[in-house]
Scaffold this active site. Structure first.
Site, PDB file in Angstrom:
ATOM      1  N   GLU A 169       0.670  -1.202  -0.074  1.00 33.59           N
ATOM      2  CA  GLU A 169       0.113  -0.058  -0.120  1.00 33.59           C
ATOM      3  C   GLU A 169       0.932   1.216   0.190  1.00 33.59           C
ATOM      4  OE1 GLU A 169      -2.932  -0.095   3.322  1.00 33.59           O
ATOM      5  OE2 GLU A 169      -3.844  -2.057   2.395  1.00 33.59           O
ATOM      6  N   GLU A 352      -5.299  -8.594   0.648  1.00 30.16           N
ATOM      7  CA  GLU A 352      -5.860  -8.255   1.827  1.00 30.16           C
ATOM      8  C   GLU A 352      -7.456  -7.880   1.625  1.00 30.16           C
ATOM      9  OE1 GLU A 352      -4.277  -4.873   4.398  1.00 30.16           O
ATOM     10  OE2 GLU A 352      -2.377  -5.666   3.904  1.00 30.16           O
TER      11      GLU A 352
HETATM   12  O1  IFM Z   1      -3.980  -3.299   9.229  1.00 32.94           O
HETATM   13  C1  IFM Z   1      -3.863  -2.711   8.075  1.00 32.94           C
HETATM   14  C2  IFM Z   1      -2.758  -3.261   7.220  1.00 32.94           C
HETATM   15  O2  IFM Z   1      -1.579  -3.265   7.749  1.00 32.94           O
HETATM   16  C3  IFM Z   1      -2.737  -2.621   5.892  1.00 32.94           C
HETATM   17  N1  IFM Z   1      -3.943  -2.623   5.322  1.00 32.94           N
HETATM   18  C4  IFM Z   1      -5.106  -2.429   5.936  1.00 32.94           C
HETATM   19  C5  IFM Z   1      -5.196  -3.090   7.114  1.00 32.94           C
HETATM   20  C6  IFM Z   1      -6.398  -2.585   8.126  1.00 32.94           C
HETATM   21  O3  IFM Z   1      -6.331  -1.260   8.421  1.00 32.94           O
END
Ligand code: IFM
Length: 449
Positions: A169, A352
């Site tokens: 990200e 994710e």
């Molecule tokens: O916990 C985070 C992760 O580190 C990066 N993406 C979003 C998740 C939830 O906020």
């Protein structure tokens, strides 16, 4: 709860769960690990909502055996973890700290022995503090240092890691870490934070070359995406939504896929040197997609520092983070990626997807989390619908295996399939863990694309 049977997924579909180093490992001074920007940030009063830090987190550094057993019990085919740069290079430069790499070497071997593919992210926001002191991602040199770290890590693990993810990200790291200051390192540069995106992407491109030189592949990057919902047909609202979309969804994707940067107000092009865009556009094998929710956007109020306002979206259930639960947004996003990037789009893995709820053990110590089951059910169906539409989605990783240290929210937001009692470090699989285990067992291989 009764939920309709899940659809089947293509043969070889990758079922996984994700974590990141600083959110679970703890042991921040063990075996020569150096300080990271998150150690420093968490010590600064008021930065973390519950005043906690990643010093212990889930103590995964010492409990990885137990956590690998949880992965094996879940039946996932892959585990996405991140490698802490400050363990491998305590100052962010120089030779590898062998003891730091030993930890990941053991973890990778344990995963393989358990039949779980190791998927390693090289950078999930834990920059070595000395690199930040030297300018951090605002400084071009950090891109080159990142590639050296990638090379050292691939030299040790390249023969066994099944998928390499360079960055997690980069847009979120730029915007929250250097734009608004909600995350480490806490800079508040707004649009002047653009060099952070560029230098991360340059580091990604250089790292792709370093990994390939070590025959460490396939290679991916994990970007965060949020489909944009404009709240009216007014020209000003539509323009604001287009700007937000260019920023959140395209800034860190257009250049990767050979299009250069989108046209955005306030970006200083002088940080982009000749040849950088070619480096950044080095072919990748997989695009990692992190999806949580869509974003409502409208034109900025008079005097606002940003060219858009973000507004809550009505009509959706909400998580403990107050994020809307919108599986339709994932379906829409996957179609948008295909329509926007066409043949330039590599195969996608959802790296994710998950939700936070206030999960509490009952009197018998059981943790029921029906909202998370409903969330995963909806999002998995959205993925299947996108595959049916012809989008090439090859895997789905739940965020997260464990409740963990959620950055500025500390220990207050629980994303895990497994509950963690931070006082005792007891792990308790939630009902969503059992549900997902059964889904994986029933849906793995066996259906045609
Ligand atoms: O916990 C985070 C992760 O580190 C990066 N993406 C979003 C998740 C939830 O906020």
């Amino acid at each position: 709860m009764s939920i309709a049977p899940m659809p089947r997924y293509p043969t070889g579909f990758r079922w996984g769960v994700s974590t990141s180093a600083h959110q679970i490992e703890g042991a921040v001074t063990a075996d020569g690990r150096g300080p990271s920007i998150w150690d420093t940030f968490a010590r600064s009063p008021g930065r973390i909502s519950d005043g906690s830090s990643g010093e212990v987190a889930c103590d995964h550094y010492h409990r990885h055996g137990e956590d690998v057993a949880l992965l094996a019990g879940l039946g996932v085919s892959a585990y996405r973890f991140s490698i802490a740069w400050p363990r491998v290079q305590p100052t962010g430069a120089g030779p590898a700290n062998a003891a730091g790499l030993d930890f990941y070497d053991r973890l990778v071997d344990e995963l393989l022995a358990a039949g779980v593919d190791p998927v390693a992210t090289l950078y999930h926001w834990d920059l070595p503090q000395p690199r930040e002191d030297a300018g951090g991602w605002l400084h071009r040199d950090t891109a080159a240092r990142f590639a050296e770290y990638a090379d050292l890590t691939a030299a040790r693990l390249g023969d066994r890691v099944r998928l390499w993810i360079t960055l997690n990200e980069p847009f979120i790291h730029m915007s929250l870490g250097y734009g608004t200051g909600e995350h480490a390192p806490g800079r508040t540069l707004l649009f002047d934070a653009f060099p952070v995106a560029h230098h991360q992407l340059l580091g990604h491109g250089l790292a792709v070359a370093a990994l390939r030189a070590r025959t460490a592949s396939p290679v991916a990057i994990a970007n965060n995406y949020s489909p944009v919902r404009v709240l009216s047909d007014r020209d000003a609202d539509r323009a604001a939504a287009a700007t937000y979309e260019a920023l959140h969804n395209r800034l860190c994707t257009d250049p990767l896929l050979g299009r250069g940067y989108p046209d955005l107000p306030g970006l200083d092009p002088s940080v982009v040197h000749p040849g950088d865009l070619d480096t950044i556009a080095a072919p990748i094998d997989v695009l990692g997609v992190n999806y949580y929710n869509p974003t409502g956007v409208r034109a900025a109020e008079e005097g606002s520092a940003l060219p858009f306002d973000l507004v809550p979206l009505d009509g959706y259930p909400r998580t403990a983070f107050d994020w809307p639960v919108a599986p339709d947004g994932l379906h829409e996003l996957l179609g948008w990626l295909r329509d926007t990037y066409g043949d330039a789009l590599p195969p996608i893995e959802i790296t994710e997807s998950g939700c936070a709820y206030d999960d509490v053990p009952d009197a018998d110590g059981q943790v029921a989390d029906p909202e998370r089951i409903a969330y995963l059910d909806g999002h998995l169906r959205a993925v299947r619908a996108a595959i049916d539409d012809g989008v090439d989605v090859r895997g789905y990783f739940v965020w997260s295996l464990l409740d963990n240290w959620e950055w500025a929210e500390g220990c207050t937001k629980r994303f895990g399939l497994v509950h963690v009692d931070y006082a005792t470090q007891t792990r308790t699989p939630k009902s969503s863990y059992t549900w997902l285990r059964d889904v994986i067992a029933a849906s793995g291989d066996g259906s045609a694309r």
